[in-house]
Design an enzyme around this catalytic site. Structure first.
Site: not given
Length: 526
Positions: A387, A406
């Site tokens: 992301h 992440c």
């Protein structure tokens, strides 16, 4: 060196340069053992068959322990026990060519002693000399044959699957087509270029091939340049090659996205060339980003963020206790157990315990959203994804293991454009200003899935330069000890924050350039 494997792996207990002794203590006889008098065969095929079928140390020949006796027997059975490696003074003889590969095992991150190379070299020297004792010469020829084949089988197995995972299929294998090192050796022997054909069992992707070539150049330097730091770097490359064999990339000529965690870098690879590179932020050492392979199938622009339970209960709860207005200020919406939105100020957050957090928190799309302007989801058991970020200044940091697991992208729209297809342009995506002015999630399903590989490589060749990266998750040392033993060079000290800013690629790495002759002008300092 001790290796973990499912086969009966052992060293050669044979002094090849010596003649057979008069008396040897035999091994315990098994139900399938046969004791054959070594002097009985009078042809090399017969001698080979006798040696391969004799599992007992008979009084008239040396004891040999095999790496893979079953594969070696099968190799010669397919040939009706015809010799494969004529040995002699000719440097281009098949046996000399094959032995040369084993003697250069270090070029591939392996160790020649694990493939009978010392004994084979001694036998080759003896066979290059005249010998009027035909029985003795025949015995040496037979031992040279079987030891070379047995060593090559193990060499091919290690090149293909790695030294520590001999029982684990390589990602290069299909479910119903497991790698058979003996059969591969047979095919390579029939090829016009034996060495080239045998080495094709290695991973063929650019990352492995470039690093293996760099290691060979590194090792073939003048002796005056070799030091403890030089040895440590050579072993670091060998460790990385071992990992690549475990996690090789299938179909390396196709497009894929590669994340290298220690480099804090993402590369888009198209037909073996890196066409896009960008910096990353990865998980902290206490919440590391895992290695994995998956497929990128879709992405979403200006996404909503559903805050994971662990982050909501451990990180947002203290902030809500200090100031319930924190939620509205940062575009968080709080939902009760029934899924109904509630006002943050209506809850006494000091009565809420982290271990029993009954609320769901989501962050609206737009400015300040933790996911930034895009999210790239992919199937994985760790609930991680790629992301963007609302903190772009973090990419200027040298140490970028800052997240919860992440992977944050520096240029998410560049990746999005690539994923949309070769004929797509930025016009296929809404302008960034428009998306920010009216943020609402917009999902893009990809026409073609693109493989994603997340790997851990503390060294790599990038744009012709050999880079060394910090072992951010401290994974190299244990593997190095398994491959090379613990009594070796001292562990390099972790770089201090003041020196991190000087490292290459803002990633704490060191860079070595090779000249046209394949030799680097100077060694990196540890």
């Amino acid at each position: 060196m001790q290796l973990i494997g499912c086969l009966s792996l052992a060293v050669v207990l044979v002094q090849a340069a010596a003649d057979p002794p008069r008396k040897t203590d035999p091994l315990p006889t098994t139900a399938h053992s046969t004791s054959i008098t070594w002097a009985s065969p009078d042809t090399l095929p017969a001698a080979l068959q006798a040696l391969l079928n004799d599992t007992v140390a008979s009084p008239s020949h040396r004891l040999v322990r095999w790496h893979d006796l079953r594969a070696t027997r099968a190799f010669y059975a397919r040939r009706a026990y015809a010799p494969a490696w004529p040995a002699g003074p000719d440097p281009h003889a098949p046996g000399q060519t094959a032995l040369g590969l084993l003697l250069q095992a270090e070029d591939y991150g392996l160790q020649a002693a694990n493939y009978h190379a010392p004994a084979l070299r001694a036998l080759a020297a003896l066979l290059a000399q005249p010998d009027t004792n035909s029985a003795r010469r025949l015995g040496r020829q037979a031992r040279f044959e079987v030891l070379l084949t047995d060593g090559l089988v193990r060499f091919a197995q290690h090149l293909h699957q790695g030294q520590l995972r001999e029982c684990t299929p390589s990602p290069l294998e299909k479910p119903n087509s497991l790698f058979d090192a003996g059969a591969w050796l047979t095919q390579a022997l029939a090829a016009p270029d034996f060495s080239l054909a045998l080495l094709r069992c290695q991973p063929q992707q650019r990352e492995y091939q470039l690093l293996q070539q760099a290691l060979a150049r590194w090792l073939h330097q003048p002796a005056t340049t070799k030091s403890q730091a030089w040895q440590r770097r050579a072993q670091q490359m060998a460790v990385t090659l071992e990992r690549w064999r475990w996690h090789a990339i299938p179909m390396p000529d196709s497009d894929y996205v590669l994340v290298n965690l220690p480099a804090y870098a993402l590369e888009v690879v198209r037909r073996g060339q890196a066409v896009q590179t960008q910096r990353l932020i990865i998980g902290k050492p206490d919440s590391p980003t895992p290695t994995l392979s998956s497929q990128l199938k879709a992405f979403t622009l200006t996404p909503e963020w559903r805050v994971p339970y662990s982050i909501a209960s451990r990180e947002l709860l203290p902030k809500l206790r200090d100031n319930p207005g924190f939620a509205a200020k940062n575009n968080y919406v709080i939902y009760n157990a029934k899924g109904e939105p509630i006002e943050a100020r209506s809850v006494d957050w000091w009565d809420v315990r982290p271990e029993r957090f009954p609320y769901t928190i989501k962050q609206k799309p737009g400015k300040g959203n933790a996911l930034g302007t895009a999210i790239f989801r992919f199937t994985n058991p760790y609930e991680i994804f790629l992301h963007a970020t609302s903190r772009p200044h973090d990419f200027a940091l040298a140490y970028r293991a800052l997240g919860h697991g992440c992977i944050r992208l520096e240029h998410p729209r560049r990746l999005a454009t690539f994923l949309l297809g070769a004929d797509s342009t930025q016009a296929a995506l809404p302008p960034e200003g428009v998306a920010e002015a009216a943020p609402s999630p917009r999902r893009y399903a990809l026409r073609r899935q693109v493989p994603l590989h997340v790997r851990y490589a503390t060294c790599a060749v990038v744009a012709g330069q050999l880079h060394f990266y910090p072992d951010v998750y401290q994974q190299d040392e244990l593997l190095r000890q398994q491959l090379f033993g613990s009594a070796l060079v001292a562990k390099a000290p972790a770089p201090r924050p003041a020196t991190l800013l000087l490292h290459q690629l803002a990633g704490g790495g060191q860079t070595v350039n090779f000249n046209q002759q394949g030799v680097h002008p100077s060694l990196p300092k540890p």
